[in-house]
Motif scaffolding. Sequence first.
Motif, mmCIF file in Angstrom:
data_model
loop_
_atom_site.group_PDB
_atom_site.id
_atom_site.type_symbol
_atom_site.label_atom_id
_atom_site.label_comp_id
_atom_site.label_asym_id
_atom_site.label_seq_id
_atom_site.Cartn_x
_atom_site.Cartn_y
_atom_site.Cartn_z
ATOM 1 N N ASN A 96 52.510 -68.658 -37.801
ATOM 2 C CA ASN A 96 51.888 -68.401 -36.587
ATOM 3 C C ASN A 96 50.997 -67.184 -36.889
ATOM 4 O OD1 ASN A 96 51.394 -67.420 -34.098
ATOM 5 N ND2 ASN A 96 53.447 -67.488 -33.527
ATOM 6 N N LEU A 144 55.375 -73.759 -19.944
ATOM 7 C CA LEU A 144 56.505 -74.937 -20.408
ATOM 8 C C LEU A 144 57.395 -75.378 -19.291
ATOM 9 C CD1 LEU A 144 57.202 -74.101 -23.977
ATOM 10 C CD2 LEU A 144 55.887 -75.889 -23.278
ATOM 11 N N SER A 145 58.056 -74.130 -18.802
ATOM 12 C CA SER A 145 58.972 -74.473 -17.682
ATOM 13 C C SER A 145 59.088 -72.861 -16.862
ATOM 14 C CB SER A 145 60.528 -74.406 -18.428
ATOM 15 O OG SER A 145 60.865 -73.535 -19.125
ATOM 16 N N HIS A 146 60.222 -72.994 -16.074
ATOM 17 C CA HIS A 146 60.237 -71.957 -15.198
ATOM 18 C C HIS A 146 61.779 -72.001 -14.700
ATOM 19 C CE1 HIS A 146 58.504 -69.676 -11.534
ATOM 20 N NE2 HIS A 146 59.414 -69.038 -11.824
ATOM 21 N N ILE A 147 62.688 -71.087 -14.987
ATOM 22 C CA ILE A 147 63.989 -71.175 -14.838
ATOM 23 C C ILE A 147 64.458 -70.493 -13.434
ATOM 24 C CG2 ILE A 147 66.166 -70.481 -15.610
ATOM 25 C CD1 ILE A 147 64.586 -71.871 -17.709
ATOM 26 N N ASN A 165 54.244 -77.776 -17.427
ATOM 27 C CA ASN A 165 53.491 -78.555 -18.200
ATOM 28 C C ASN A 165 52.178 -78.523 -18.061
ATOM 29 O OD1 ASN A 165 55.761 -79.490 -19.370
ATOM 30 N ND2 ASN A 165 56.228 -80.989 -17.821
ATOM 31 N N VAL A 191 58.340 -69.704 -18.964
ATOM 32 C CA VAL A 191 58.151 -69.788 -20.696
ATOM 33 C C VAL A 191 56.729 -70.443 -20.901
ATOM 34 C CG1 VAL A 191 59.282 -70.881 -22.489
ATOM 35 C CG2 VAL A 191 60.652 -70.223 -20.418
ATOM 36 N N PRO A 237 62.786 -66.348 -15.163
ATOM 37 C CA PRO A 237 61.614 -66.256 -16.075
ATOM 38 C C PRO A 237 60.855 -67.530 -16.349
ATOM 39 C CG PRO A 237 63.752 -66.379 -17.321
ATOM 40 C CD PRO A 237 64.113 -66.295 -15.820
ATOM 41 N N ARG A 287 50.504 -70.749 -31.270
ATOM 42 C CA ARG A 287 51.831 -71.235 -31.770
ATOM 43 C C ARG A 287 52.881 -70.532 -31.488
ATOM 44 N NH1 ARG A 287 50.598 -74.971 -35.382
ATOM 45 N NH2 ARG A 287 52.513 -74.900 -36.187
ATOM 46 N N SER A 288 52.796 -69.549 -30.379
ATOM 47 C CA SER A 288 54.151 -69.048 -30.350
ATOM 48 C C SER A 288 54.691 -69.205 -28.641
ATOM 49 C CB SER A 288 54.093 -67.530 -30.364
ATOM 50 O OG SER A 288 52.846 -66.769 -30.265
ATOM 51 N N VAL A 289 55.908 -69.316 -28.803
ATOM 52 C CA VAL A 289 56.611 -69.685 -27.193
ATOM 53 C C VAL A 289 57.043 -68.340 -26.814
ATOM 54 C CG1 VAL A 289 58.152 -70.681 -26.078
ATOM 55 C CG2 VAL A 289 57.174 -71.995 -27.959
ATOM 56 N N LEU A 290 56.457 -67.856 -25.519
ATOM 57 C CA LEU A 290 56.931 -66.709 -24.804
ATOM 58 C C LEU A 290 57.644 -66.757 -23.515
ATOM 59 C CD1 LEU A 290 53.516 -64.657 -25.496
ATOM 60 C CD2 LEU A 290 55.519 -64.380 -26.790
ATOM 61 N N ALA A 291 58.788 -65.958 -23.393
ATOM 62 C CA ALA A 291 59.217 -66.035 -22.186
ATOM 63 C C ALA A 291 59.178 -64.595 -21.439
ATOM 64 C CB ALA A 291 60.975 -66.025 -22.233
ATOM 65 N N LEU A 292 58.534 -64.655 -19.993
ATOM 66 C CA LEU A 292 58.352 -63.340 -19.360
ATOM 67 C C LEU A 292 58.939 -63.566 -18.091
ATOM 68 C CD1 LEU A 292 54.374 -64.591 -18.898
ATOM 69 C CD2 LEU A 292 55.504 -63.102 -20.853
ATOM 70 N N PHE A 329 61.733 -58.964 -18.734
ATOM 71 C CA PHE A 329 61.744 -59.621 -19.721
ATOM 72 C C PHE A 329 60.515 -60.222 -20.400
ATOM 73 C CE2 PHE A 329 63.756 -63.730 -20.891
ATOM 74 C CZ PHE A 329 64.584 -63.450 -21.817
ATOM 75 N N ASP A 359 68.990 -64.911 -17.841
ATOM 76 C CA ASP A 359 68.005 -63.718 -17.214
ATOM 77 C C ASP A 359 68.282 -63.849 -15.692
ATOM 78 O OD1 ASP A 359 66.041 -61.944 -17.580
ATOM 79 O OD2 ASP A 359 64.846 -62.983 -16.358
ATOM 80 N N PRO A 418 65.281 -75.781 -16.942
ATOM 81 C CA PRO A 418 66.256 -75.479 -16.221
ATOM 82 C C PRO A 418 67.326 -76.442 -16.543
ATOM 83 C CG PRO A 418 64.261 -75.538 -14.880
ATOM 84 C CD PRO A 418 64.012 -75.852 -16.162
ATOM 85 N N LEU A 459 59.717 -61.814 -23.956
ATOM 86 C CA LEU A 459 60.542 -62.160 -25.414
ATOM 87 C C LEU A 459 59.852 -63.374 -26.294
ATOM 88 C CD1 LEU A 459 63.084 -61.685 -27.158
ATOM 89 C CD2 LEU A 459 64.287 -63.258 -25.873
ATOM 90 N N GLU A 460 59.686 -63.124 -27.267
ATOM 91 C CA GLU A 460 59.102 -64.252 -28.067
ATOM 92 C C GLU A 460 60.434 -65.264 -28.451
ATOM 93 O OE1 GLU A 460 56.801 -63.474 -31.813
ATOM 94 O OE2 GLU A 460 56.407 -65.680 -31.891
#
Lengths: 576, 76
Positions: free
Chosen positions: A94, B44-47, B12, B54, B52, B59-64, A424, A324, A208, A426-427
């Motif tokens: 990365n 990528l997704s939504h929980i 997506n 994603v 959060p 190249r990084s995957v982040l969750a907000l 939140f 979360d 999910p 977070l990587e």
Amino acid sequence: MIRKIFLVGNPNVGKSVVFSRLTGVHVISSNYPGTTVEIAKGYLLTGGEKIEVVDLPGAYSLEPNSSAEKVMFSLLNELPKSDIAVINILDATNLERNLLLTLQLIEEGFGVIVCLNMCDEAGHKGVSIDIKKLEEQLSVPVIPTCAVTGLGIKPLIERLKEVVPRSRQRLNHEDRWKEIGLIVEKVQRLEHRHHNLREILEDASVRPVTGLLMASGVIYACFKVVRFIGEGIINNITDPVFFNYYRPLLERISVHWQEGGFWFHLLIGDLINSKIDFKQSLGLLTTAPYIEFGMVLPYVVSFYFILSLLEDIGYLPRLAILLDNLLHKLGLHGFAIIPVLLGFGCNVPGILSTRILESKRERFIASTLISIGVPCVPLQAMIFGLLGAFGGFYVAGVYAVLFFLVVIIGVILNHTVAGYSPEFLLEIPPYRYPPMLTLIKKLYFRVKGFIFEAVPVVMIGVLVINILLYFRLFDLVTNISAPVIKGLFGLPKEAIIALLIGFFRKDVAVGMLAPLALTAKQLFIAATLLAVSFPCVATFAVLWKELGFKDLAKAALIMILASIIVGSTLNFLILR
Amino acid sequence: MSRVSLAHIKANQKCRIVEINGGLNLRQRLMSMGVYEGKEVVKLSHIGLRGPVVIKSGRSVLALGHGMAAKIIVEA
């Protein structure tokens, strides 16, 4: 002349692994950001010199945005820049994101050497980086490494002497990112790879439906495997040793003391049906070693093996995303699951790692909830050992009560504690094959830590208890507390001794309950009370250190109230 | 081209960040992790409903957190 070396880099790039390689000092490393919450120091011996090496918590930039970054910032500016060298560790998979901190460090005038870590993984992922070109672009030495195997560490040490501050034009953030884009374009080649199984699993675990399915599967499997390994060790190793070798030996020695006499009482304890009973005799040579080595240690080994495996694979941050929503209701966010899981091993590292949470409010809530509702491995092992004899239903019941208690107290705290809980961010690291050697090493250090910290306390604890019991010094306490213990919780009045000893060691405390011949209901209540009420003295000390006296007092008050309410509710309403 | 928040676009979907409606601290934190105005990211997704989000950035995957994602305005 370099007097100090700092290891600086983004979270989860392997700083702690490099640190261990340079200094030989073992520190815990895992595959998630924020494993290092304390600053580790060690020494590098090179060319007859001894230079201090400092492992700093991970940071994304030099601006002090988070508390970890503030710590890093002030430490880096303690000494004149000519006296320190910065080893900037980068994750080769990365490069782009990692270069931001690198450029900032060079611009600030630090003497920087770049350690391009995880080069092997970059290769597997089709990332190739031209080291020579990167050195030209940055005008500092760049050394490719794979710290887990030790590759590249020697050249890294050799080239430390080339470190000198360079000058580079200061940029603002936007221009810096543009500059990074240009550098990456020149030095990095990407080979397109098809999605492999690992990436499919990575994706599925953050969506999910598939994510929740995977999480339930993983948690269930972990629970089963921890029990399987733990029981396997007990049935095949520790129990045979204790019953086939140790007990006959003790029986031969014990004829030298008179039964019922002071020494017999102290060392062997009481005979149950004129035999030594490891669970009930309560002697310094009988129950004390059996609790620690025969009941708790096997589970310490199996729990930490599975936890270390999950940490190194990189599953835990994904669990954090999925939880979360729930944790938000308790005033925390998903990442708080990491202190909670560590707390299931031992509350002390659990509460220490609440430092990965940013606000004081979150740390207070998380620490309080951990000390109330998260039973440590020694306590759990004993609950399984004693309460499990009445049936798995009761054991599951204790967990259910603790879970509901955590949710209720969490919701209340969320509505009453002032302050803010940040969101939140977070990587999520990629899945990695756990490096077996470091995993075994980590397990070894955790188990060793347990033995060295727990065994002396247990021995001294049992010694003191036995002396007090022999001279009947507990009688006063027992009688004073009898109304509460008997009237409110429905326990025999002697159970207060166990509850008090819970302040020393939870496992010994449960052990003290064994000779009281409690019913399933009584044992259930006593075990739950031991979990909810005061944590052991080690946890108490950490709470004091981390929260300060005022918040510790608040947390303690919550614990006392919770114990009284839970104990009496269970006694009068639920288990009638 | 429509402007919506990162919390509202579908999973997506590829999008470009046009605005971050946050204080300096949030903007800087995101910036240092490689999320800034003009950057292309993939959600990528939504929980869950308010869970959060994603994203993949570079190249990084982040969750907000949901609230944070709602402050990031994108063009999709």
